[in-house]
Structures are given as structure tokens and as C-alpha cells.
Design a protein around this motif. Sequence first.
Motif, short mmCIF file in Angstrom:
data_model
loop_
_atom_site.label_atom_id
_atom_site.label_comp_id
_atom_site.label_asym_id
_atom_site.label_seq_id
_atom_site.Cartn_x
_atom_site.Cartn_y
_atom_site.Cartn_z
N GLY A 127 0.86 -1.59 0.04
CA GLY A 127 -0.20 0.01 -0.08
C GLY A 127 0.85 1.21 -0.25
O GLY A 127 0.38 1.98 0.58
N LYS A 128 1.73 1.05 -0.45
CA LYS A 128 3.22 2.75 -0.69
C LYS A 128 3.01 3.26 1.03
O LYS A 128 2.97 4.02 0.92
CB LYS A 128 2.58 3.11 -1.62
N LEU A 129 3.00 2.06 2.12
CA LEU A 129 2.90 2.30 3.75
C LEU A 129 4.42 3.05 3.64
O LEU A 129 4.34 3.77 4.12
CB LEU A 129 3.25 1.45 4.47
N ILE A 130 5.85 3.29 3.14
CA ILE A 130 6.76 3.66 3.25
C ILE A 130 7.58 4.21 1.63
O ILE A 130 7.69 3.48 1.46
CB ILE A 130 7.96 2.79 3.92
N GLU A 131 6.13 5.91 1.82
CA GLU A 131 8.24 6.17 0.24
C GLU A 131 9.01 6.73 1.06
O GLU A 131 9.24 6.69 2.15
CB GLU A 131 6.63 7.10 -0.11
N ALA A 132 10.18 6.11 0.24
CA ALA A 132 11.55 6.23 0.42
C ALA A 132 12.10 7.07 -0.39
O ALA A 132 11.68 6.87 -1.60
CB ALA A 132 11.94 5.54 0.91
N LYS A 157 16.31 6.45 2.94
CA LYS A 157 15.77 6.77 4.22
C LYS A 157 14.27 7.12 3.43
O LYS A 157 13.33 7.45 2.41
CB LYS A 157 15.82 8.47 4.48
N VAL A 158 13.32 7.04 5.02
CA VAL A 158 11.96 7.48 4.80
C VAL A 158 11.19 9.27 3.90
O VAL A 158 12.06 9.96 4.51
CB VAL A 158 11.67 7.14 5.99
N VAL A 159 10.73 8.62 3.11
CA VAL A 159 9.46 10.18 2.84
C VAL A 159 8.72 10.59 3.30
O VAL A 159 8.53 11.65 3.98
CB VAL A 159 10.22 10.23 0.89
N SER A 160 7.66 9.28 3.24
CA SER A 160 6.61 10.13 3.81
C SER A 160 6.16 8.20 4.13
O SER A 160 6.40 7.26 3.93
CB SER A 160 5.43 10.39 2.94
N ILE A 161 4.99 8.75 5.33
CA ILE A 161 4.05 7.78 5.84
C ILE A 161 2.64 7.54 5.71
O ILE A 161 2.16 8.38 5.51
CB ILE A 161 4.45 7.31 7.19
N ASN A 162 2.16 6.21 5.02
CA ASN A 162 0.73 6.10 4.23
C ASN A 162 0.23 6.01 5.64
O ASN A 162 0.25 5.32 5.74
CB ASN A 162 0.61 5.51 2.75
N LYS A 163 0.46 6.50 6.55
CA LYS A 163 -1.20 6.48 7.91
C LYS A 163 -2.02 6.13 7.48
O LYS A 163 -2.67 5.09 7.92
CB LYS A 163 -0.34 7.21 8.57
N GLU A 164 -2.68 6.06 6.38
CA GLU A 164 -4.23 5.36 6.92
C GLU A 164 -4.52 4.12 6.09
O GLU A 164 -5.20 3.24 6.55
CB GLU A 164 -5.11 6.28 4.54
N ILE A 165 -3.33 2.68 5.95
CA ILE A 165 -2.67 2.05 6.04
C ILE A 165 -3.43 1.42 7.68
O ILE A 165 -3.83 0.91 7.62
CB ILE A 165 -1.63 1.76 5.24
N LEU A 166 -2.30 2.02 8.92
CA LEU A 166 -2.15 1.52 9.68
C LEU A 166 -3.64 2.06 9.95
O LEU A 166 -4.36 1.06 11.26
CB LEU A 166 -1.01 2.35 10.40
#
Length: 291
Positions: A127-132, A157-166
Motif C-alpha cells: 500500500g506504499k506504506l513507506i515512500e523512500a 531514508k523515509v520520505v513519507s508514511i501512508n498512515k491511512e494503511i495503519l
Amino acid sequence: MEDLIKRAEILIESLPYIREFYHQVFVIKYGGHAMEDEILKRGFALDIVLLKYVGLNPIIVHGGGPQIGQFLKKMGIDSQFVGGLRVTDSATMDVVEMVLAGKVNKEIVHLINQAGGIAVGLSGKDGKLIEAEKIFLEKEELKDRPSEIIDLGHVGKVVSINKEILSVLNNFIPVIAPIGVGKNGETLNINADSVASKIAISLKAKKLILLTDVPGVLNEEGKLIPSITLEDAKRLLDNDLIKGGMLPKLKGAIDAVENGVEKAHIIDGRLPHAILLEVFTARGIGTEIVK
């Protein structure tokens, strides 16, 4: 009877913390010896299930460096490290993903489920949880020469987190392998402490807890620092008093507390039920980083 009364007193001691942390998110980085010792592994799973049943929302981010090293050795692939980061070419990345997202992740999920929880395993690619994005290291050369840029391969390194998945998995216990996806779809290996910190920030977690193989942050005399402010933590980094594997942990803890996480904790995962001792007792066991 005295033993039974003491057990009841322990439960009563935990009540204020259970009330305070009810429905709060705890991001826990699981790694080190706690992932290798069979008794500690089962104890960790029980701790996580207990947190969930008393109303907390634990999210697990795990490492797996030793397990990756073992598999690479079996396959005849040499491990190289620069600045504490594993140089990850395409062949190594295949092994990293297989071990982290496959073997290690599913073993943790299985242990939690066997302990009575309902865990779901993810990698940052789901789900593209961690875009890096890919990272490069800069190696300082002599004064009359320019700095050398070192390509570490599939390290990011982390660019963004898709928090909707969580958010969708709120009723489950997410177990996350620290693998991200780049803008061109490439798979990237990311430091697990950093991933845990970024997830905690994105969810405005109540706590970030980092398990390690030492008592916590130590001072110059080698004694545990039970509590440390952001200012003092940064001073330790600026004065080069923190070395090795503690560096990404303390940096991740500082980043988290600076960006909305109430407290970060660096604790000794070699102690049985370390998480419960840190969260549900007045004294705690490791180092807490606070504003």
C-alpha cells in the motif's frame, strides 16, 4: 498469601498507566538479542498482546541485521558496511527483502498470534506504506581534495508514511518490515530505528520505544541516564559521546520528540518483559527522552 497480595499490588500500580495510555499508539522498534533468544521472543509476543488487550495500540517495526548476515553468508555474498549502513547491491537487496519481509516478519506475526493476538505483517511496499528515497554518504577527504560521495546501493531514508494503511488496521497489531519503495518503484533498505521514528511522528504516537542490547543511554562514566531532555541528548551527539548502534536510536528518539511524540524510550530488550517494566511501572528501566 503475601505473594498473592504482592501480585495484586503490581496490578494496582499499573492502573494509572493503563488509564493514561488507553487507546494511545505505541510504536515499538523490535531488534537485538530480544529477537534471537527463544524465551525473550515469546515474552515479547505476550507483552504486545497484553498491551492490545488493555486498550493500547502497539505497532511493531522490526530489524533483522544478524539474520540477513547469516543468509548472505550461506549464499556466499560478502557483507560490507559503511558508516554503520549495509552496502546493498541488487543481489543483497533480494536477500534483505526475503529475510525481513518473509522469514523474520512472519515469525513475529506467528508468535503474536500464538500468544492470543491478531497480528498482520507488512513491508513498506504494501500500500506504499513507506515512500523512500535513496541516500548517499559523504566521506570527507583531505583539505585539498573534494569530499567523496559513496553510493550504498539500495539504501534509503523515509520520505513519507501512508498512515491511512495503519488506520485501517486499527483492530490488528501491525508488524512492519523496514523496506521502502522509491519514486521509480525501486526497493530500498531502511534503518529500522528511523522507520519506527517516522511512523511514530506520522501517527502522533504517545510513545516511541526502541529495544536495544544495552541498558539505555550511558554517560561518560558508563552509567545509565534514566531521563534526558532534548537539549542534553543533542549535546551528547554534538560532543561525539554516542557511538555505534546507539547513534541511529538516539537520533530517531530526538526526531520523534521534536515532532510531536510525547516521549521516546531506549530500553534493554535483554530483560524479560522489558516493555511492561518501562510502561507500567513508576521507575522504568531504560532512558526516556523528553522535551
